[in-house]
Scaffold this active site. Structure first.
Site, PDB file in Angstrom:
ATOM      1  N   GLU A 214     -13.480  -7.518 -18.742  1.00 15.51           N
ATOM      2  CA  GLU A 214     -14.435  -7.639 -17.817  1.00 15.51           C
ATOM      3  C   GLU A 214     -15.665  -8.254 -18.353  1.00 15.51           C
ATOM      4  O   GLU A 214     -16.327  -7.603 -19.343  1.00 15.51           O
ATOM      5  CB  GLU A 214     -14.604  -6.483 -17.122  1.00 15.51           C
ATOM      6  CG  GLU A 214     -13.464  -6.098 -16.088  1.00 15.51           C
ATOM      7  CD  GLU A 214     -13.051  -6.943 -15.170  1.00 15.51           C
ATOM      8  OE1 GLU A 214     -13.724  -7.851 -14.723  1.00 15.51           O
ATOM      9  OE2 GLU A 214     -11.962  -6.751 -14.720  1.00 15.51           O
TER      10      GLU A 214
ATOM     11  N   ARG B 149     -12.414   0.316  -0.778  1.00 16.10           N
ATOM     12  CA  ARG B 149     -11.323   0.003   0.055  1.00 16.10           C
ATOM     13  C   ARG B 149     -10.512   1.242   0.496  1.00 16.10           C
ATOM     14  O   ARG B 149     -10.094   1.413   1.318  1.00 16.10           O
ATOM     15  CB  ARG B 149     -10.418  -1.128  -0.585  1.00 16.10           C
ATOM     16  CG  ARG B 149      -9.609  -1.832   0.328  1.00 16.10           C
ATOM     17  CD  ARG B 149      -8.981  -2.950  -0.433  1.00 16.10           C
ATOM     18  NE  ARG B 149      -8.280  -2.615  -1.467  1.00 16.10           N
ATOM     19  CZ  ARG B 149      -7.143  -1.821  -1.688  1.00 16.10           C
ATOM     20  NH1 ARG B 149      -6.571  -1.564  -0.620  1.00 16.10           N
ATOM     21  NH2 ARG B 149      -6.741  -1.769  -2.882  1.00 16.10           N
TER      22      ARG B 149
ATOM     23  N   CYS C 136     -14.033   1.829 -10.821  1.00 12.86           N
ATOM     24  CA  CYS C 136     -13.907   0.935 -12.346  1.00 12.86           C
ATOM     25  C   CYS C 136     -15.325   0.275 -12.282  1.00 12.86           C
ATOM     26  O   CYS C 136     -15.893   0.674 -13.579  1.00 12.86           O
ATOM     27  CB  CYS C 136     -12.722   0.114 -12.503  1.00 12.86           C
ATOM     28  SG  CYS C 136     -11.180   1.111 -12.548  1.00 12.86           S
TER      29      CYS C 136
ATOM     30  N   HIS D 260      -9.606  -4.141 -17.740  1.00 14.46           N
ATOM     31  CA  HIS D 260      -8.710  -3.738 -16.468  1.00 14.46           C
ATOM     32  C   HIS D 260      -7.222  -4.203 -17.128  1.00 14.46           C
ATOM     33  O   HIS D 260      -6.918  -5.004 -17.628  1.00 14.46           O
ATOM     34  CB  HIS D 260      -8.935  -4.850 -15.506  1.00 14.46           C
ATOM     35  CG  HIS D 260      -9.865  -3.725 -14.264  1.00 14.46           C
ATOM     36  ND1 HIS D 260     -10.848  -4.145 -13.825  1.00 14.46           N
ATOM     37  CD2 HIS D 260      -9.438  -2.671 -13.629  1.00 14.46           C
ATOM     38  CE1 HIS D 260     -11.364  -3.355 -12.689  1.00 14.46           C
ATOM     39  NE2 HIS D 260     -10.384  -2.236 -12.826  1.00 14.46           N
TER      40      HIS D 260
HETATM   41  N1  PCA Z   1      -8.370   1.617 -11.384  1.00 14.33           N
HETATM   42  C1  PCA Z   1      -9.438   1.690 -10.338  1.00 14.33           C
HETATM   43  C2  PCA Z   1     -10.220   3.183 -10.222  1.00 14.33           C
HETATM   44  C3  PCA Z   1      -9.415   3.712 -11.371  1.00 14.33           C
HETATM   45  C4  PCA Z   1      -8.652   3.012 -11.762  1.00 14.33           C
HETATM   46  O1  PCA Z   1      -7.656   3.207 -12.884  1.00 14.33           O
HETATM   47  C5  PCA Z   1     -10.567   0.540 -10.219  1.00 14.33           C
HETATM   48  O2  PCA Z   1     -10.005  -0.477 -10.741  1.00 14.33           O
HETATM   49  O3  PCA Z   1     -11.615   0.555  -9.677  1.00 14.33           O
END
Ligand code: PCA
Length: 199
Positions: free
Chosen positions: A81, A91, A144, A163
């Site tokens: 990111e 959501r 996140c 991510h």
């Molecule tokens: N993914 C979520 C929150 C925790 C995770 O592992 C997100 O992308 O916000």
């Protein structure tokens, strides 16, 4: 004492039984990489708790590099990111049942914050090992992104967020994170190559 690399992941959320981001952070805890000790920790998927937990981990470990991990189940591969936004628009409810909509991560903070990790070089290092990796320009609007925005306000020389696609298990995540951290340590300046997008 060796300097520290702090890797965080998340506990399962949204009714899932597992979250490879947290499992990978546990796997990496205690490893040595590039002369640094890796510390791995699991954050609660709770808006009211995750930033404070991250802050106390940073205070305890004073890492040279902070890499936060999270699952993005609809994606594939590793997404480094680039930008966190100062917005929460959940959501689904978090693990404490809260579902905040249209509130800032930090009312006093900047609208957006860029990663201080060399994300292009890190993605390129993974691709050189045959791993699917790209730079992403949205970390979403859930926990996140909140943690990423909070991370960028902490006193860490280099910090960012990765991510993980739903195709990666914890072992695959840990393997990619090792490559990414070594690349971050080796790279003072990010690559000048474009990772831009039109869509
Ligand atoms: N993914 C979520 C929150 C925790 C995770 O592992 C997100 O992308 O916000």
């Amino acid at each position: 004492m060796r300097p520290t690399l702090l890797v965080t992941g998340f506990e399962p959320f949204g009714g899932d039984a597992a979250n490879p981001s947290g499992d990978a952070a546990r796997l990496l805890d205690g490893e040595t990489l590039g002369g640094h000790t890796v510390r791995g920790a699991v954050l609660p998927c709770v808006f009211a708790e995750a930033p404070a937990r991250l802050r106390s981990l940073v205070q305890a470990h004073q890492p040279a590099v902070l890499l936060c991990l999270g699952l993005a189940a609809s994606r594939r591969g590793f997404h480094f990111e680039r930008v966190a936004i100062n917005l929460i628009d959940a959501r689904i409810a978090d693990n404490a049942g809260a579902q905040p909509v249209d509130v800032p991560v930090d009312p006093a903070g900047p609208a957006a914050a860029f990663t201080t990790l060399p994300v292009k070089a890190m993605a390129a290092a993974l691709r050189a090992q045959g791993l699917p990796a790209e730079v992403s320009y949205t970390a979403g609007t859930y926990v996140c992104n909140q943690v990423f925005h909070a991370a960028m306000a902490l006193p860490v020389p280099r910090a960012g967020f990765l991510h993980l696609g739903g195709d990666l298990d914890a072992a695959a995540v840990a393997a990619g994170v090792r490559v990414a951290l070594v690349a971050a340590l080796a790279c003072a300046e990010d690559l000048a190559a474009s990772a831009g997008r039109i869509d």
